[in-house]
Motif scaffolding. Structure first.
Motif, PDB file in Angstrom:
ATOM      1  N   GLY A   1      -2.667   5.375   1.734  1.00 54.09           N
ATOM      2  CA  GLY A   1      -2.574   6.770   1.347  1.00 54.09           C
ATOM      3  C   GLY A   1      -2.523   6.887  -0.160  1.00 54.09           C
ATOM      4  O   GLY A   1      -2.457   5.893  -0.876  1.00 54.09           O
ATOM      5  N   THR A   2      -2.575   8.097  -0.622  1.00 56.11           N
ATOM      6  CA  THR A   2      -2.517   8.333  -2.062  1.00 56.11           C
ATOM      7  C   THR A   2      -1.096   8.765  -2.410  1.00 56.11           C
ATOM      8  O   THR A   2      -0.802   9.945  -2.575  1.00 56.11           O
ATOM      9  CB  THR A   2      -3.527   9.420  -2.475  1.00 56.11           C
ATOM     10  OG1 THR A   2      -3.265  10.586  -1.689  1.00 56.11           O
ATOM     11  CG2 THR A   2      -4.948   8.964  -2.246  1.00 56.11           C
TER      12      THR A   2
ATOM     13  N   PHE B   1      -2.650  -0.920  -0.308  1.00 55.51           N
ATOM     14  CA  PHE B   1      -3.734  -1.338  -1.184  1.00 55.51           C
ATOM     15  C   PHE B   1      -3.240  -2.002  -2.474  1.00 55.51           C
ATOM     16  O   PHE B   1      -4.039  -2.451  -3.285  1.00 55.51           O
ATOM     17  CB  PHE B   1      -4.648  -0.158  -1.510  1.00 55.51           C
ATOM     18  CG  PHE B   1      -5.336   0.381  -0.297  1.00 55.51           C
ATOM     19  CD1 PHE B   1      -6.220  -0.404   0.421  1.00 55.51           C
ATOM     20  CD2 PHE B   1      -5.076   1.660   0.149  1.00 55.51           C
ATOM     21  CE1 PHE B   1      -6.850   0.076   1.558  1.00 55.51           C
ATOM     22  CE2 PHE B   1      -5.698   2.154   1.285  1.00 55.51           C
ATOM     23  CZ  PHE B   1      -6.592   1.371   1.987  1.00 55.51           C
ATOM     24  N   LEU B   2      -1.920  -2.073  -2.650  1.00 56.87           N
ATOM     25  CA  LEU B   2      -1.381  -2.785  -3.811  1.00 56.87           C
ATOM     26  C   LEU B   2      -1.647  -4.281  -3.661  1.00 56.87           C
ATOM     27  O   LEU B   2      -1.528  -4.828  -2.564  1.00 56.87           O
ATOM     28  CB  LEU B   2       0.130  -2.579  -3.925  1.00 56.87           C
ATOM     29  CG  LEU B   2       0.631  -1.221  -4.384  1.00 56.87           C
ATOM     30  CD1 LEU B   2       2.150  -1.172  -4.295  1.00 56.87           C
ATOM     31  CD2 LEU B   2       0.184  -0.945  -5.796  1.00 56.87           C
TER      32      LEU B   2
END
Length: 90
Positions: free
Chosen positions: A27-28, A47-48
């Motif tokens: 998510g953002t 996504f890190l």
């Protein structure tokens, strides 16, 4: 602390031993932690990369209410190091 998988594993151990659930979600959003329905949950952006995850945990762990007595000896030492480093940055 170097951002390696071993460092991430050691920091994750502190979180788990302190009875927090760590989830990786997409998510953002900013990585962070929250209490959700009386459950201790830390949500990290999936996504890190490893460095991002390590840095996020280094930033979050000093803010968490952690009962040090629940931690293993190794985790206690690392927890104290993380808190000391955070105090120097503040």
């Amino acid at each position: 602390m170097k951002a390696t998988q071993a460092s991430l594993d050691r920091l994750s151990a502190i979180v788990h031993e302190a009875d927090y659930l760590m989830r990786y979600e997409r998510g953002t959003f900013q990585s962070g932690w929250c209490l959700l329905e009386q459950k201790r949950i830390i949500v990290l952006n999936k996504f890190l990369d490893t460095e991002g995850r390590v840095n996020t945990l280094l930033e979050l762990i000093p803010q968490l209410p952690i009962n040090v007595d629940k931690l293993t000896h190794e985790s206690q030492k690392l927890y104290e190091e993380v808190k000391k480093e955070a105090a120097h940055k503040a």
